[in-house]
Design a protein around this motif. Structure first.
Motif, PDB file in Angstrom:
ATOM      1  N   UNK A 188       0.854  -1.197   0.000  1.00  0.00           N
ATOM      2  CA  UNK A 188       0.000   0.000   0.000  1.00  0.00           C
ATOM      3  C   UNK A 188       0.882   1.236   0.000  1.00  0.00           C
ATOM      4  N   UNK A 189       0.730   2.059  -1.036  1.00  0.00           N
ATOM      5  CA  UNK A 189       1.515   3.292  -1.165  1.00  0.00           C
ATOM      6  C   UNK A 189       0.572   4.481  -1.033  1.00  0.00           C
ATOM      7  N   UNK A 190       0.862   5.351  -0.095  1.00  0.00           N
ATOM      8  CA  UNK A 190       0.097   6.590   0.082  1.00  0.00           C
ATOM      9  C   UNK A 190       0.949   7.724  -0.465  1.00  0.00           C
ATOM     10  N   UNK A 191       0.545   8.257  -1.608  1.00  0.00           N
ATOM     11  CA  UNK A 191       1.318   9.295  -2.294  1.00  0.00           C
ATOM     12  C   UNK A 191       0.728  10.676  -2.015  1.00  0.00           C
ATOM     13  N   UNK A 192       1.583  11.684  -1.952  1.00  0.00           N
ATOM     14  CA  UNK A 192       1.186  13.088  -1.742  1.00  0.00           C
ATOM     15  C   UNK A 192       0.495  13.302  -0.394  1.00  0.00           C
ATOM     16  N   UNK A 193       1.088  12.774   0.665  1.00  0.00           N
ATOM     17  CA  UNK A 193       0.515  12.930   2.003  1.00  0.00           C
ATOM     18  C   UNK A 193       0.294  14.401   2.360  1.00  0.00           C
ATOM     19  N   UNK A 194       1.179  15.262   1.921  1.00  0.00           N
ATOM     20  CA  UNK A 194       1.065  16.693   2.225  1.00  0.00           C
ATOM     21  C   UNK A 194      -0.260  17.283   1.728  1.00  0.00           C
ATOM     22  N   UNK A 245       8.290  20.427   2.150  1.00  0.00           N
ATOM     23  CA  UNK A 245       7.681  21.739   1.936  1.00  0.00           C
ATOM     24  C   UNK A 245       8.457  22.874   2.589  1.00  0.00           C
ATOM     25  N   UNK A 246       9.333  22.577   3.504  1.00  0.00           N
ATOM     26  CA  UNK A 246       9.930  23.622   4.316  1.00  0.00           C
ATOM     27  C   UNK A 246      11.286  24.122   3.874  1.00  0.00           C
ATOM     28  N   UNK A 247      11.704  23.834   2.662  1.00  0.00           N
ATOM     29  CA  UNK A 247      13.042  24.235   2.224  1.00  0.00           C
ATOM     30  C   UNK A 247      13.020  25.417   1.260  1.00  0.00           C
ATOM     31  N   UNK A 248      12.120  26.333   1.451  1.00  0.00           N
ATOM     32  CA  UNK A 248      12.038  27.442   0.498  1.00  0.00           C
ATOM     33  C   UNK A 248      11.620  28.733   1.157  1.00  0.00           C
ATOM     34  N   UNK A 294       3.933  23.942   8.397  1.00  0.00           N
ATOM     35  CA  UNK A 294       4.310  23.570   9.760  1.00  0.00           C
ATOM     36  C   UNK A 294       3.658  22.249  10.167  1.00  0.00           C
ATOM     37  N   UNK A 295       2.379  22.094   9.885  1.00  0.00           N
ATOM     38  CA  UNK A 295       1.674  20.856  10.233  1.00  0.00           C
ATOM     39  C   UNK A 295       2.276  19.653   9.509  1.00  0.00           C
ATOM     40  N   UNK A 296       2.574  19.826   8.240  1.00  0.00           N
ATOM     41  CA  UNK A 296       3.176  18.737   7.473  1.00  0.00           C
ATOM     42  C   UNK A 296       4.551  18.396   8.035  1.00  0.00           C
ATOM     43  N   UNK A 335       5.738  14.858   9.615  1.00  0.00           N
ATOM     44  CA  UNK A 335       6.881  14.122   9.063  1.00  0.00           C
ATOM     45  C   UNK A 335       7.877  13.741  10.161  1.00  0.00           C
ATOM     46  N   UNK A 336       8.068  14.616  11.148  1.00  0.00           N
ATOM     47  CA  UNK A 336       8.958  14.301  12.268  1.00  0.00           C
ATOM     48  C   UNK A 336       8.454  13.062  12.998  1.00  0.00           C
TER      49      UNK A 336
END
Length: 140
Positions: A53-59, A96-99, A112-114, A118-119
């Motif tokens: 099972x692959x869940x893509x684009x969780x963000x 998402x946080x590298x820009x 921030x929530x994403x 991820x952490x």
């Protein structure tokens, strides 16, 4: 659970599919991809019978829950609960946080929530890889 992260259009899904296609040389596996970019993905979240099972684009799931008005704490609980009920899932999420920090408050909250999610997922994951230009770099 395995977690794969990387920037937009870096080949994350293709990388994961190739990784599991290698395993299919010895046995045939039923691979199911739930893509949170599809409009009907929430229905698919309930139908998880498969070998891989692959869940893509969780963000994008995080963004949808925010847009629906779900409280920030409940978002993490909802997604972690789904992961707990699908412990062998493979999760793919954009970094998402590298820009540039967005001007809109809702965009900052989403990032921030994403990131917080991820952490937590990285802590729980058996394997964590960053994908860049279609190449995997194992982090855990």
């Amino acid at each position: 659970m395995e977690l794969y992260i990387g920037g937009f259009a870096q080949g994350k899904l293709e990388y994961v599919k190739c990784r599991y296609n290698e395993n299919q040389k010895t046995e045939k596996l039923f691979v199911k991809v739930i893509d949170c970019a599809d409009s009907h993905y929430k229905k698919m979240l309930l139908e998880t019978e498969c070998d891989v099972l692959i869940l893509n684009h969780l963000h994008l799931w995080v963004r949808d829950l925010l847009d629906e008005g779900m409280e920030e704490e409940k978002i993490q609980t909802t997604i972690l609960s789904w992961i707990k009920s699908n412990p062998d899932a493979i999760v793919i999420c954009d970094e998402l946080g590298n820009g540039i920090v967005p001007i809109k408050k809702q965009e900052r909250i989403w990032r921030e929530q994403t990131g917080r999610l991820m952490i937590e997922l990285a802590k729980q994951a058996e394997r964590v890889e960053r994908i860049l230009c279609g190449l995997g770099q194992r982090l855990k």
